[in-house]
Write a protein that holds these residues in place. Structure first.
Motif, PDB file in Angstrom:
ATOM      1  N   LEU A 197       0.827  -1.215   0.000  1.00 17.57           N
ATOM      2  CA  LEU A 197       0.000   0.000   0.000  1.00 17.57           C
ATOM      3  C   LEU A 197       0.855   1.255   0.000  1.00 17.57           C
ATOM      4  CD1 LEU A 197      -2.843   1.204   0.071  1.00 17.57           C
ATOM      5  CD2 LEU A 197      -2.732   1.139   2.557  1.00 17.57           C
ATOM      6  N   TRP A 198       1.960   1.246   0.775  1.00 14.74           N
ATOM      7  CA  TRP A 198       2.826   2.421   0.787  1.00 14.74           C
ATOM      8  C   TRP A 198       4.262   2.037   1.117  1.00 14.74           C
ATOM      9  CZ3 TRP A 198       5.327   3.062   5.382  1.00 14.74           C
ATOM     10  CH2 TRP A 198       4.697   2.617   6.556  1.00 14.74           C
ATOM     11  N   GLY A 199       5.165   2.940   0.758  1.00 15.11           N
ATOM     12  CA  GLY A 199       6.572   2.753   1.080  1.00 15.11           C
ATOM     13  C   GLY A 199       7.251   4.092   1.266  1.00 15.11           C
ATOM     14  N   ILE A 200       8.306   4.092   2.071  1.00 13.10           N
ATOM     15  CA  ILE A 200       9.090   5.313   2.315  1.00 13.10           C
ATOM     16  C   ILE A 200      10.549   4.998   2.028  1.00 13.10           C
ATOM     17  CG2 ILE A 200       9.836   7.036   4.013  1.00 13.10           C
ATOM     18  CD1 ILE A 200       7.267   6.417   5.577  1.00 13.10           C
TER      19      ILE A 200
ATOM     20  N   PHE B 224      12.608   0.498  -0.450  1.00 11.80           N
ATOM     21  CA  PHE B 224      11.907   1.137   0.662  1.00 11.80           C
ATOM     22  C   PHE B 224      12.544   0.718   1.982  1.00 11.80           C
ATOM     23  CE2 PHE B 224       7.969   0.961  -2.185  1.00 11.80           C
ATOM     24  CZ  PHE B 224       8.103   2.287  -2.561  1.00 11.80           C
ATOM     25  N   GLU B 225      12.807   1.694   2.858  1.00 11.96           N
ATOM     26  CA  GLU B 225      13.256   1.362   4.215  1.00 11.96           C
ATOM     27  C   GLU B 225      12.065   1.024   5.113  1.00 11.96           C
ATOM     28  OE1 GLU B 225      16.346   2.836   2.142  1.00 11.96           O
ATOM     29  OE2 GLU B 225      14.725   4.207   2.653  1.00 11.96           O
ATOM     30  N   TYR B 226      10.918   1.585   4.782  1.00  8.78           N
ATOM     31  CA  TYR B 226       9.681   1.345   5.532  1.00  8.78           C
ATOM     32  C   TYR B 226       8.570   1.093   4.528  1.00  8.78           C
ATOM     33  CZ  TYR B 226      12.431   3.790   9.069  1.00  8.78           C
ATOM     34  OH  TYR B 226      13.431   4.164   9.930  1.00  8.78           O
ATOM     35  N   SER B 227       7.722   0.086   4.797  1.00 14.95           N
ATOM     36  CA  SER B 227       6.607  -0.171   3.885  1.00 14.95           C
ATOM     37  C   SER B 227       5.504  -0.929   4.608  1.00 14.95           C
ATOM     38  CB  SER B 227       7.074  -0.964   2.655  1.00 14.95           C
ATOM     39  OG  SER B 227       7.588  -2.225   3.028  1.00 14.95           O
ATOM     40  N   PHE B 228       4.370  -1.044   3.933  1.00 16.74           N
ATOM     41  CA  PHE B 228       3.202  -1.713   4.504  1.00 16.74           C
ATOM     42  C   PHE B 228       2.508  -2.518   3.424  1.00 16.74           C
ATOM     43  CE2 PHE B 228      -1.367  -1.810   5.548  1.00 16.74           C
ATOM     44  CZ  PHE B 228      -1.321  -2.378   6.812  1.00 16.74           C
TER      45      PHE B 228
ATOM     46  N   ALA C  37      10.267  -2.856   8.055  1.00 19.39           N
ATOM     47  CA  ALA C  37      11.270  -1.816   8.253  1.00 19.39           C
ATOM     48  C   ALA C  37      12.633  -2.478   8.333  1.00 19.39           C
ATOM     49  CB  ALA C  37      10.989  -1.020   9.528  1.00 19.39           C
ATOM     50  N   GLU C  38      13.650  -1.793   7.819  1.00 15.28           N
ATOM     51  CA  GLU C  38      15.000  -2.351   7.869  1.00 15.28           C
ATOM     52  C   GLU C  38      15.423  -2.576   9.313  1.00 15.28           C
ATOM     53  OE1 GLU C  38      17.679   0.115   5.672  1.00 15.28           O
ATOM     54  OE2 GLU C  38      17.003  -0.638   3.734  1.00 15.28           O
ATOM     55  N   GLY C  39      15.945  -3.761   9.605  1.00 14.81           N
ATOM     56  CA  GLY C  39      16.411  -4.069  10.949  1.00 14.81           C
ATOM     57  C   GLY C  39      15.347  -4.658  11.855  1.00 14.81           C
ATOM     58  N   TYR C  40      14.137  -4.846  11.336  1.00 11.44           N
ATOM     59  CA  TYR C  40      13.026  -5.385  12.128  1.00 11.44           C
ATOM     60  C   TYR C  40      12.411  -6.567  11.395  1.00 11.44           C
ATOM     61  CZ  TYR C  40      13.256  -0.989  14.714  1.00 11.44           C
ATOM     62  OH  TYR C  40      13.680   0.073  15.465  1.00 11.44           O
ATOM     63  N   VAL C  41      11.752  -7.457  12.152  1.00 11.76           N
ATOM     64  CA  VAL C  41      11.020  -8.542  11.500  1.00 11.76           C
ATOM     65  C   VAL C  41       9.676  -8.006  11.019  1.00 11.76           C
ATOM     66  CG1 VAL C  41      12.116 -10.373  12.855  1.00 11.76           C
ATOM     67  CG2 VAL C  41       9.984  -9.349  13.673  1.00 11.76           C
TER      68      VAL C  41
END
Length: 197
Positions: A97-100, A108-112, A137-141
């Protein structure tokens, strides 16, 4: 033999616990604001919405330290699909749906990733959507999350307000829980056999 089995089960359990402790889930919320357009003159008859310019408005938890939200337009811009999002009938899921993207690379470093979509309220002046999906998110599961979107019509018949939030709801990973349960069951059985001997 029993001592070796106990040691093996204990080692497996410790490995599972160590892996679980290293798997950091995303925590917190992220909110966006921006504009949308529809395929209709009003929200009540809309079957599709298309996202316009969208910016990050606020972030908490994992999203709080993202740098320069308010200072750098390139960083605060959120990428939504250019294709319209179908709300009647509901869009087929899942999809991103989105990414940053906060740096120069293309990822994308952050996305959904959206996995469910529900129309909660749809009137001539107001639209409310909700559902669930996966935050990344980078660095997270990858983390299960709930989301909601509301928009209203403004003066002149244009849609100028949209807010989106993805709220983390922590859930254990099924594989990890299963392994942990098997490890504990094995230790319990081994302990009972030792008592009988």
């Amino acid at each position: 033999k029993m001592k070796n089995l106990n040691r093996l089960l204990l080692a497996a359990l410790l490995t599972v616990l160590a892996t679980t402790s290293q798997a950091i889930q995303i925590d917190g919320t992220i909110d966006f604001s921006g504009s949308i357009s529809t395929d209709s003159g009003n929200l009540l008859d809309a079957t599709q919405i298309t996202f316009g310019n969208t910016l990050v408005e606020a972030g908490t938890g994992t999203y709080d330290p993202i740098p320069n939200f308010a200072d750098d337009f390139a960083i605060t811009t959120v990428t939504f699909p250019t294709n319209p999002l179908s709300i009647n009938p509901l869009e087929a899921v899942p999809f991103t749906l989105w990414g940053i993207n906060t740096d120069a690379d293309a990822d994308f470093e952050y996305s959904f990733d959206l996995s469910s979509l529900t129309v909660d309220t749809q009137t001539a002046n107001y639209l409310s959507l909700s559902g669930s999906g996966t935050l990344m998110a980078e660095g997270y599961v990858d983390t299960f999350a709930l989301w909601s979107l509301t928009t209203q019509i403004a003066d002149g018949g244009t849609f100028t307000k949209i807010s989106f939030s993805a709220n983390n709801v922590s859930v254990p990973e099924p594989g990890t829980v299963a392994l942990l349960g098997l490890g504990l069951l094995g230790l319990s059985i081994a302990g009972r056999k030792n008592k009988k001997v």
